[in-house]
Write a protein that holds these residues in place. Structure first.
Motif, short mmCIF file in Angstrom:
data_model
loop_
_atom_site.label_atom_id
_atom_site.label_comp_id
_atom_site.label_asym_id
_atom_site.label_seq_id
_atom_site.Cartn_x
_atom_site.Cartn_y
_atom_site.Cartn_z
N UNK A 1 0.83 -1.20 0.00
CA UNK A 1 0.00 0.00 0.00
C UNK A 1 0.87 1.25 0.00
N UNK A 2 0.51 2.20 -0.86
CA UNK A 2 1.22 3.49 -0.91
C UNK A 2 0.19 4.60 -0.92
N UNK A 3 0.42 5.60 -0.09
CA UNK A 3 -0.49 6.73 -0.01
C UNK A 3 0.33 7.99 0.24
N UNK B 1 -0.82 -6.36 5.86
CA UNK B 1 -0.25 -6.09 4.54
C UNK B 1 1.01 -5.24 4.68
N UNK B 2 1.71 -5.08 3.57
CA UNK B 2 2.89 -4.22 3.56
C UNK B 2 2.49 -2.80 3.17
N UNK B 3 3.32 -1.85 3.52
CA UNK B 3 3.14 -0.48 3.04
C UNK B 3 4.52 0.10 2.76
N UNK B 4 4.53 1.12 1.93
CA UNK B 4 5.79 1.79 1.60
C UNK B 4 5.55 3.29 1.61
N UNK B 5 6.49 4.08 2.04
CA UNK B 5 6.33 5.54 1.99
C UNK B 5 6.26 6.02 0.54
N UNK C 1 -2.64 -1.07 6.52
CA UNK C 1 -1.77 -2.25 6.38
C UNK C 1 -1.67 -3.01 7.70
N UNK C 2 -1.53 -2.26 8.80
CA UNK C 2 -1.42 -2.90 10.11
C UNK C 2 -2.66 -3.68 10.48
#
Length: 430
Positions: free
Chosen positions: A229-231, A246-250, A241-242
């Motif tokens: 996830x990217x936002x 799931x994963x997230x990226x900056x 994501x938490x």
């Protein structure tokens, strides 16, 4: 007992606010039926534009309206002397041209505009029949307008009725079964196009409502967990994501994440494209699903031979085996709409009547009080008797008027207009 009326009594009636005339209620808009996604994107209204539009409306003396802007339509609902006023207001906030909008737009007024909102809110007018996400978008749009002082009693009551009808149709018919949203149509697309999707790297850019719904559908129906996830606001992606493992990226790692992805879903609704050609050059083959209006994938990305781009109009063409069954539910849905629309219109008519009758009662009470005061020194009058009898007379007059109006529903407006004229209530439109 006679109540004496001063000759000037009817000439000083208070000014009374009367409900707006329904003939001045309009909807002006464009949708998927006559415009493609690229044109709709020019007239999409983001939240900042919406805020400015509402400020402009108030400055122009319009205080009862809201804008519905989704991937399939941009519509403005509200009261105005002329629907062209709403059209100019909308185009003044959007990026598109007024002349282009005018050539493509549809306009409905009065009961036609009311019925249109019911049909939109229940998914009958959606690109994907039975789309249930649209009602949440209507609720959010009206809530935003109300918070900014632009929703009056009529519009609030109408939207609440549409929300109720949408829920009834969902619970009592099969109109919303099967593929009934863009978010779910995206999942159907991935299911048909991407083999071994559980092994693919998926990037979801934009964690707003559509992005979240799409993500949940992918997890539930496709069993995928390999989603990054990217936002723009990283905390939003991190929180979602938490909650779902799931994963997230900056956002600063967007370029690297896009290059590594096999499938990219874009739901950012930014005013300018976020996926550019430079992001996709010198990469392996990719499928990009653009769920945004305006498009958030630059047009020249489609020129790359190793990249396939699918937009919201493409998604609506996906074959759905439940469509025939949902079409059979349309008459039942229309019947529910007509029943509740009739109730709403009855409320509207009786509200108009109640305002005028209240004004007449207040004026008669004023006359009564004045006459009592003028006769106060008369020795042959018992003040308490005068007040009691006069009050009963006034109430009986009001009850007779109200009863006649209720009994003769077809002539109710004529009776109210006549009463208003007789008593010179000065009822005006607010």
């Amino acid at each position: 007992m006679t109540v004496f009326l001063h000759p000037e009594a009817f000439k000083k009636i208070m000014q009374v606010k009367q409900p707006k005339d329904i003939s001045n209620f309009h909807i002006v808009g464009i949708n998927y039926k006559k415009t493609d996604a690229a044109i709709r994107g020019l007239f999409a209204i983001n939240q900042d534009q919406y805020q400015q539009l509402l400020l402009a409306a108030q400055a122009a003396g319009m205080h009862d309206l809201f804008v519905l802007s989704t991937c399939n339509r941009t519509e403005i609902y509200g009261f105005a002397p002329d629907p062209a006023d709403l059209m100019r207001l909308l185009c003044g906030a959007a990026n598109g041209n007024l002349q282009v909008f005018n050539s493509l737009a549809y306009v409905k007024s009065g009961e036609g505009a009311v019925r249109h909102l019911y049909q939109v809110g229940t998914g009958l007018d959606s690109q994907i029949l039975g789309d249930y996400e649209i009602i949440g978008q209507i609720k959010g749009a009206a809530k935003f307008a109300k918070a900014n002082g632009c929703v009056g009693t009529f519009l609030e009551r109408l939207v609440n009725s549409v929300l109720q009808v949408s829920k009834l149709i969902k619970n009592e018919t099969g109109l919303s079964s099967g593929t009934v949203s863009v978010a779910f149509a995206a999942v159907r697309l991935l299911e048909s196009k991407v083999a071994d999707i559980q092994q693919k790297n998926i990037v979801l850019l934009g964690v707003g409502k559509i992005g979240r719904n799409t993500c949940k559908n992918m997890m539930e129906y496709l069993g995928v967990r390999n989603i990054t996830l990217i936002n723009r606001t990283t905390a939003v992606a991190e929180d979602f994501a938490g909650k779902h493992g799931l994963r997230y990226a900056p956002y600063e790692q967007l370029d690297d994440s896009l290059r590594a992805a096999d499938v990219i879903l874009v739901a950012t609704n930014a005013s300018q494209p976020t996926i550019l050609r430079k992001h996709m050059e010198s990469t392996a083959g990719k499928l990009i699903v653009d769920l945004s209006i305006p498009f958030n994938v630059a047009a020249d990305v489609r020129e790359l031979p190793h990249v396939e781009v699918v937009n919201v109009d493409d998604l609506s063409k996906i074959q759905d085996e439940t469509l025939a069954r949902r079409l059979n539910e349309v008459p039942k849905a229309i019947s529910i709409i007509e029943e509740h629309m009739e109730e709403f219109l009855y409320w509207y008519k009786m509200r108009k009547h109640a305002v005028v009758l209240k004004a007449v009662k207040e004026k008669l009470t004023e006359i009564h009080a004045r006459e009592i005061k003028e006769q106060k020194n008369g020795a042959h009058y018992n003040l308490e008797d005068i007040e009691e009898v006069s009050s009963r007379i006034i109430q009986k007059m009001i009850n007779l008027m109200a009863g006649k109006v209720r009994k003769e529903t077809e002539k109710g407006d004529q009776y109210i207009a006549m009463i208003s004229e007789i008593f010179e209530t000065g009822a005006n439109q607010d």
